[in-house]
Write a protein that holds these residues in place. Structure first.
Motif, PDB file in Angstrom:
ATOM      1  N   ALA A   1     -32.139  19.345  24.773  1.00  0.00           N
ATOM      2  CA  ALA A   1     -30.883  19.213  24.101  1.00  0.00           C
ATOM      3  C   ALA A   1     -29.535  19.325  23.739  1.00  0.00           C
TER       4      ALA A   1
ATOM      5  N   ALA B   1     -26.001  17.830  24.648  1.00  0.00           N
ATOM      6  CA  ALA B   1     -24.623  17.476  24.537  1.00  0.00           C
ATOM      7  C   ALA B   1     -23.417  17.899  24.254  1.00  0.00           C
TER       8      ALA B   1
ATOM      9  N   PRO C   1     -35.308  16.963  19.289  1.00  0.00           N
ATOM     10  CA  PRO C   1     -34.431  15.943  20.202  1.00  0.00           C
ATOM     11  C   PRO C   1     -35.917  14.621  19.398  1.00  0.00           C
TER      12      PRO C   1
ATOM     13  N   ASP D   1     -35.736  13.321  16.224  1.00  0.00           N
ATOM     14  CA  ASP D   1     -34.084  13.407  16.347  1.00  0.00           C
ATOM     15  C   ASP D   1     -33.519  11.734  16.153  1.00  0.00           C
TER      16      ASP D   1
ATOM     17  N   ASN E   1     -30.266  11.987  19.655  1.00  0.00           N
ATOM     18  CA  ASN E   1     -29.453  13.850  20.238  1.00  0.00           C
ATOM     19  C   ASN E   1     -28.384  13.879  18.867  1.00  0.00           C
TER      20      ASN E   1
ATOM     21  N   ALA F   1     -28.219  17.990  17.918  1.00  0.00           N
ATOM     22  CA  ALA F   1     -27.606  18.953  18.445  1.00  0.00           C
ATOM     23  C   ALA F   1     -26.600  18.562  18.670  1.00  0.00           C
TER      24      ALA F   1
END
Length: 300
Positions: free
Chosen positions: A27, A31, A275, A278, A281, A284
């Motif tokens: 992740a 990002a 993730p 999350d 994302n 991250a």
């Protein structure tokens, strides 16, 4: 800071009970971490992910109130060896988690290269539990104690030496969820802690100035261990053990910028990005943004 940077992913999810944190390294890469740091003129070597052994039995089973002890110890040994080689090659190790139990391996690989390694523990938790004091048996709540040489021999002896660090060389920032056994250990060992009460009262600028002043003359290198649950869950929702009332995104960027300006950080890890828990994302991306500030991005 060292412009030669080696990235190591650690897909570790055995130190706690919520699945998904093993996908944290992917992740963080997704990002845009590598691209972000390359823009800052770092030479990036991505070493891929450490292979983590899987338990052969039910993960709820414990040994000495330690869940997945043997697998975590073996994964930590593999990580310690990889980090050791990175430092040996005069490169900066940047480790991506995975749950916070990975810090045992990171510190084992780093600390042998320093006489007095400093540690900044940016976290809602102290991670100073042992099998005796832990309410859960989750090893991600123990890596700081283990690195001090306190805990099960299979963990404290990782990389064939102990202790890795000294209590007077530690600064914990952002703590707001400490178990009773951790409070006792902090008092006994004289560990410097800035709880959220201190951060709110003093402001992040003073906290970081004091942290830098405290560590600069007593250490010959400083490791940053940043748990994303140090931030408030509104800022970083994708963590396994969220605690309300945490550090803000802006405070955290300021902290990272001041650490960059200090020039004292010689290794770092960003952990507990999950993730599965999350939102698009977001956590991250926060981690990558904080890396940008740590490695030199500035609004100036």
């Amino acid at each position: 800071m060292n412009k030669q940077l080696s990235v190591i992913g650690v897909p570790m999810d055995l130190g706690q009970m919520r699945r998904g944190v093993d996908m944290g390294p992917s992740a963080i890469r997704y990002a845009g971490m590598v691209e972000r740091l390359e823009q800052l003129k770092y030479n990036i070597e991505d070493l891929g992910d450490i292979e983590i052994p899987r338990p052969k039995q039910n993960t709820d089973e414990k040994q000495d109130n330690l869940r997945n002890l043997n697998e975590i110890a073996e994964g930590s040994r593999r990580l310690a060896k990889a980090v050791d080689e990175v430092v040996e090659n005069k490169r900066f190790p940047l480790v991506l988690g995975g749950d916070h139990s990975i810090a045992m391996g990171t510190l084992a690989g780093v600390a042998k290269h320093y006489e007095n390694l400093g540690v900044i523990w940016y976290d809602a938790h102290g991670d100073l539990n042992t099998g005796d004091s832990s309410p859960s048996g989750n090893i991600h709540g123990m890596p700081l104690a283990v690195s001090l040489g306190i805990g099960h021999e299979k963990l404290t002896s990782i990389h064939d030496y102990e202790p890795k660090i000294k209590p007077e060389n530690i600064v914990i920032i952002g703590a707001r969820s400490l178990d009773e056994g951790e409070r006792v250990l902090i008092e006994e060992k004289g560990i410097k802690v800035y709880t959220m009460h201190e951060v709110d009262r003093m402001g992040m600028t003073q906290v970081m100035e004091e942290t830098v002043d405290y560590l600069k003359d007593r250490t010959d290198g400083v490791h940053l261990s940043l748990d994303l649950d140090g931030l408030d869950p509104n800022e970083a929702p994708g963590v396994g053990t969220p605690v309300m009332g945490g550090l803000s995104y802006r405070e955290s960027h300021l902290a990272m910028e001041m650490l960059h300006q200090s020039g004292m950080i010689t290794s770092a890890e960003f952990v507990e990005v999950n993730p599965i828990l999350d939102e698009k994302n977001k956590t991250a991306s926060v981690a990558v943004g904080l890396m940008g500030s740590l490695f030199g991005e500035s609004l100036k």
